[in-house]
Design an enzyme around this catalytic site. Structure first.
Site, PDB file in Angstrom:
ATOM      1  N   ARG A 140      22.256  38.248  49.656  1.00  0.00           N
ATOM      2  CA  ARG A 140      22.743  37.074  48.925  1.00  0.00           C
ATOM      3  C   ARG A 140      22.693  37.397  47.440  1.00  0.00           C
ATOM      4  NH1 ARG A 140      22.001  36.432  54.430  1.00  0.00           N
ATOM      5  NH2 ARG A 140      22.325  34.262  55.085  1.00  0.00           N
ATOM      6  N   HIS A 172      25.921  27.288  50.989  1.00  0.00           N
ATOM      7  CA  HIS A 172      27.332  27.684  51.051  1.00  0.00           C
ATOM      8  C   HIS A 172      28.179  26.518  51.562  1.00  0.00           C
ATOM      9  CE1 HIS A 172      25.327  31.638  51.211  1.00  0.00           C
ATOM     10  NE2 HIS A 172      26.462  32.148  50.751  1.00  0.00           N
ATOM     11  N   ASN A 193      31.413  28.471  45.356  1.00  0.00           N
ATOM     12  CA  ASN A 193      31.301  28.110  46.769  1.00  0.00           C
ATOM     13  C   ASN A 193      29.897  27.621  47.116  1.00  0.00           C
ATOM     14  OD1 ASN A 193      32.195  28.075  49.587  1.00  0.00           O
ATOM     15  ND2 ASN A 193      30.912  29.883  49.863  1.00  0.00           N
ATOM     16  N   GLU A 210      27.466  24.244  61.253  1.00  0.00           N
ATOM     17  CA  GLU A 210      28.227  25.471  61.011  1.00  0.00           C
ATOM     18  C   GLU A 210      28.230  26.371  62.247  1.00  0.00           C
ATOM     19  OE1 GLU A 210      27.443  25.847  56.171  1.00  0.00           O
ATOM     20  OE2 GLU A 210      26.158  26.909  57.599  1.00  0.00           O
TER      21      GLU A 210
END
Length: 261
Positions: A140, A172, A193, A210
């Site tokens: 990341r 995110h 984002n 997600e």
């Protein structure tokens, strides 16, 4: 002036509310040309530094510049009648953004970056069975979006101490795992984002949602997602180390759709 990453093949269309204004168009491979501030008042083509004594290159640059500006004038005059098709949006991207928003189209997603909040009002992306991957081993490395000006987005240092002081993660909007199967997964770590998302939400219901979307996209072959932010006007939370004014969202929404209904 924003510096374009070398050898980056992208199309970035920055449309303001005024339909006669077109900014930031790049899909050219002539010495990495950058076109900027292309509107009715001013037009310029910024070239990389080249040997000033190279007369042939000078003539070539003038010829190409004239061609590009003529082409942009034709585009400008046709802008009202043209339709913009963006692959990340199923039936067209959301409309009605403020005139200062930036529409950024990358390999993996499209987003509308808000200059006031410093976050994307919405992010649209297409997840397929080929884009999904495992993100556990991916780093990341947070970066400011290279396609936005410094005063239009946050930088990595703005998030310092936020996790400990505010109990938030860098969340995110377009998930890393949904694009871990692509070579462009690093784009999901652009701060355009990212939002400061409460840890219980980011590591719980949002993460689970997600995963469900990925399962659906893998089974169906693809899924179109549109996600965005909400503000209730009463939350005074700010990032303690941020040196730009910003507004932290208080809630999130997500729409999942497919061509098959």
């Amino acid at each position: 002036m924003t510096s374009w990453p070398p050898y980056q093949r992208k199309v970035l269309v920055h449309l303001r509310k005024e339909p006669k204004t077109i900014l930031f168009i790049q899909d050219l491979v002539v010495s990495r040309i950058k076109i900027s501030e292309c509107n009715t008042q001013s037009m310029q083509v910024q070239w990389p530094n080249l040997n000033s004594g190279n007369q042939m290159m000078k003539r070539f640059r003038k010829l190409i510049s004239a061609f590009l500006l003529l082409h942009l004038l034709l585009i400008k005059n046709a802008a009202i009648a043209q339709e913009v098709h963006i692959v990340h949006c199923l039936e067209g991207c959301p409309e009605g953004a403020t005139e200062t928003n930036d529409l950024v189209v990358s390999h993996l997603f499209a987003l509308s970056s808000n200059n006031v909040t410093k976050f994307a009002d919405w992010v649209a992306y297409l997840v397929t069975s080929q884009t999904i991957g495992t993100s556990d081993s991916l780093n990341r490395t947070w970066k400011a979006d290279p396609y936005l000006e410094d005063d239009e987005t946050l930088e990595p240092n703005d998030y310092k101490s936020a996790s400990a002081n505010l109990d938030v993660d860098r969340g995110h909007q377009a998930p890393l795992a949904s694009f871990a199967g692509t070579v462009f997964w690093r784009e999901t770590n652009y701060l355009s984002n990212i939002t400061p998302q409460r840890k219980p939400l980011n590591q719980g219901p949002w993460k689970n949602l997600e995963a469900v979307v990925r399962d659906y996209a893998y089974a169906a072959g693809q899924a179109y997602i549109l996600t965005g932010l909400l503000y209730d006007g009463n939350d005074s939370m700010v990032l303690p180390k941020a040196d730009e004014s910003h507004l932290v969202p208080t809630a999130y929404w997500k729409v999942v759709a497919s061509r098959n209904g």
